[in-house]
Structures are given as structure tokens and as C-alpha cells.
Write a protein that holds these residues in place. Sequence first.
Motif, mmCIF file in Angstrom:
data_model
loop_
_atom_site.group_PDB
_atom_site.id
_atom_site.type_symbol
_atom_site.label_atom_id
_atom_site.label_comp_id
_atom_site.label_asym_id
_atom_site.label_seq_id
_atom_site.Cartn_x
_atom_site.Cartn_y
_atom_site.Cartn_z
ATOM 1 N N ALA A 1 0.803 -1.099 -0.076
ATOM 2 C CA ALA A 1 0.092 0.018 0.022
ATOM 3 C C ALA A 1 0.757 1.362 -0.041
ATOM 4 C CB ALA A 1 -0.918 -0.098 1.290
ATOM 5 N N VAL B 1 -5.336 5.129 0.760
ATOM 6 C CA VAL B 1 -6.048 4.129 0.053
ATOM 7 C C VAL B 1 -7.278 4.722 -0.612
ATOM 8 C CG1 VAL B 1 -5.132 1.737 1.317
ATOM 9 C CG2 VAL B 1 -7.626 3.026 1.852
ATOM 10 N N HIS C 1 -11.081 4.587 -0.662
ATOM 11 C CA HIS C 1 -12.273 3.966 -0.217
ATOM 12 C C HIS C 1 -13.352 3.840 -1.283
ATOM 13 C CE1 HIS C 1 -16.120 4.587 2.296
ATOM 14 N NE2 HIS C 1 -16.066 3.059 2.406
ATOM 15 N N ILE D 1 -4.799 1.678 -4.148
ATOM 16 C CA ILE D 1 -5.451 0.255 -3.526
ATOM 17 C C ILE D 1 -6.861 0.627 -3.473
ATOM 18 C CG2 ILE D 1 -5.724 -1.269 -1.812
ATOM 19 C CD1 ILE D 1 -2.782 -1.475 -1.563
ATOM 20 N N THR D 2 -7.912 0.117 -4.111
ATOM 21 C CA THR D 2 -9.220 0.189 -3.972
ATOM 22 C C THR D 2 -9.923 -0.797 -2.818
ATOM 23 O OG1 THR D 2 -9.726 -1.292 -5.602
ATOM 24 C CG2 THR D 2 -9.692 0.997 -6.166
ATOM 25 N N TRP D 3 -10.155 0.023 -1.530
ATOM 26 C CA TRP D 3 -10.611 -0.784 -0.341
ATOM 27 C C TRP D 3 -12.178 -0.568 -0.422
ATOM 28 C CZ3 TRP D 3 -6.642 -0.931 3.889
ATOM 29 C CH2 TRP D 3 -7.174 -1.894 4.819
ATOM 30 N N LYS E 1 -5.541 3.171 8.083
ATOM 31 C CA LYS E 1 -4.729 3.969 7.316
ATOM 32 C C LYS E 1 -3.930 4.941 8.356
ATOM 33 C CE LYS E 1 -7.053 6.827 4.643
ATOM 34 N NZ LYS E 1 -8.281 7.657 4.116
#
Length: 326
Positions: A150, A183, A185, A157-159, A176
Motif C-alpha cells: 500500500a 487508499v 475507499h 488500492i481500492t478498499w 490508514k
Amino acid sequence: MPQLLAGRRALLAAPLLAPFASARAQNAEWPTRSITIVEGYPPGGVTDTSSRLVAERMTRELGQTVLVENRPGAATSVATTSVVRSRPDGYTLGMGTTTLAINPSFQPTLTPREPQRELVPVGMVFRTPFILHVHPSVPATNLAEFIAYAKSKPGEITWASSGTGAVNHLAIELFKRQAGIEVLHVPYRGGVPGALDLAAGRCQAMFSAVLEAVPHLSTGATRGIAVTLGQRLPNFPNLPPISDTLPGFEVTFWQGLFAPAGTPEPVLAKAGRALGVATSDPDLRSRLSEQGVELITGDANALRTMLASETQRWGDVIRAGNIRPE
């Protein structure tokens, strides 16, 4: 003469004292009819299933039917508001969850605006942690590798979460901050569609409830990294707690039983004892443990402390991240 005056005073006071004596008698006899527990989620989910199993066990203990009524809507506000506005006689209780700690900061216009004042705790019911799992395309098999990955791709990064302001969204914000990462969201309308998109590769990571993660973990569609509880889960002994890497990190979705403010203490005590019997029932604990749910035998003080500390904690996260309803 003094005796005559005393007799007159007793006669005059009798009508005034009668209602209090009657109320005391009613409190001692409670319950004399069925009790309704209002639930803020639709039928079929973990909260609903757990509530019904606990209500069934309380029925046996109290000798009166304990019903569960589902009133979903407005982040459980519909259900809890109905409890707050009900008569404080012990016949209407409410299952409150983590949302009671989140709503005052996240959606302050929702009622009840002051759950800690408008509701009184009866006792703890359960808690359930989340599993951090990722799509297999993410080149990380443990938490340290995931954090390093990350950091190498800040903001990429898609969370997924089950919605803005949901517990698993706030868990992302907390993660985070502690891990020092950024990231993207991606909120969904519930945990199931988010987990489905994670398995399909349309997002890369998610904190999912155990029941929602299991189908994808079992097929290899997603890879488990860690759990949000401070200890390993019996069904997932290979997944370490996030707190092993990020000290103090622990996030659970919890549920407790509440009553309207003003409910008599003898009624609260009797309901609390029945709840304690239910949550300590070995068979019930075993059945729910298979679903990743841990029944907690905590009294009213434990629930009061939990609500206060969680309200402070999530309020800090919401304010720090300037999180607002979408």
C-alpha cells in the motif's frame, strides 16, 4: 389527641402512597406479559439471528414470550427511536449496536441524538470481528507485506466497505492512520455486494464480517490477511490479529440490550439476569461461534462503558477524517 392526628395523617397519605406501592408490586412481578425486543436490521442477518436465539433463551428464563420485531431504516435510528419513545416499563427493549456510537458524530440529526442519556443499558449481547481479505492479485500474504504494498502505491488500492460511516469503513480510516497509508475507499450498499466485487477483482481489499468472508476465502476467490480482534479466531487459526503488527488496533461490531430511560431498576436487573443466562448458555455460544459471533456475558456497567468509549473513539475518527454522509 396525638394518636388521632397521626391516624388522620395516615388516612390522608394512603391515597398518595398507593400508586407507589402498586408500582413496586408491578416491578416485582415483571414480566406478566410478552416482551418485545426491537431490532434495527432486516430479518436473516447475523444481528437478527443472534437476537432471536437470545430472545428464545430469555423466554425460558423469564417465563414470558420475548419477541423480536424488525424495524430497519435510517442506520438503526428507526428502531432505537421507537424504543426511546416507548413506555419505560420493561415491555419494550431494544438491541443497540455500534451504530449508537457512530450516529451522534456521523449523522447528528438522527434520533436518538443522545443515546447515552435516552437509553439505559441492560447488558452486552455479542461482538463479531472482521477479516481483512484481499483479491489474489494483491502481492501480499501477510499484513506487513500488505502495508508495504500500500505504501508503494499511495491512494491506488481500492478498499471496499459496506457503506460510508459503517463500522468497516471507519476501521479503514483507523487502519490508514495507524499504518501510515493512503487508499481509495469504495462504499457499497452492504457487505455482501462489496465482498462479491472483491472476489471478482473489481476492488482489492475489504474488512468483511466472518460470514461474508467465508464463502470467498473457502474457494480461494480472496486471500485472508488478518483479523480485527485482539486474538486469533478458532475457525481461522492461521490469521493473526492486526494488533500483532499495529498495537492496539481492534475493531468489532457489537450489540447490546437497552431499555428506555426511566425503566425501573428492579426490571432492568431482572432483564439483565435473564440476558446473562442466555449469553452464557454453552449450546447457544457454540452455535453462534460457528458464525463468527462471540456472545459476551457483560452487565449493564460493561455496556455503559462500551458505548461511552466507542462513542468517543469513533467520534474522533469521524472528525479527524471529516467523514460525512454521502
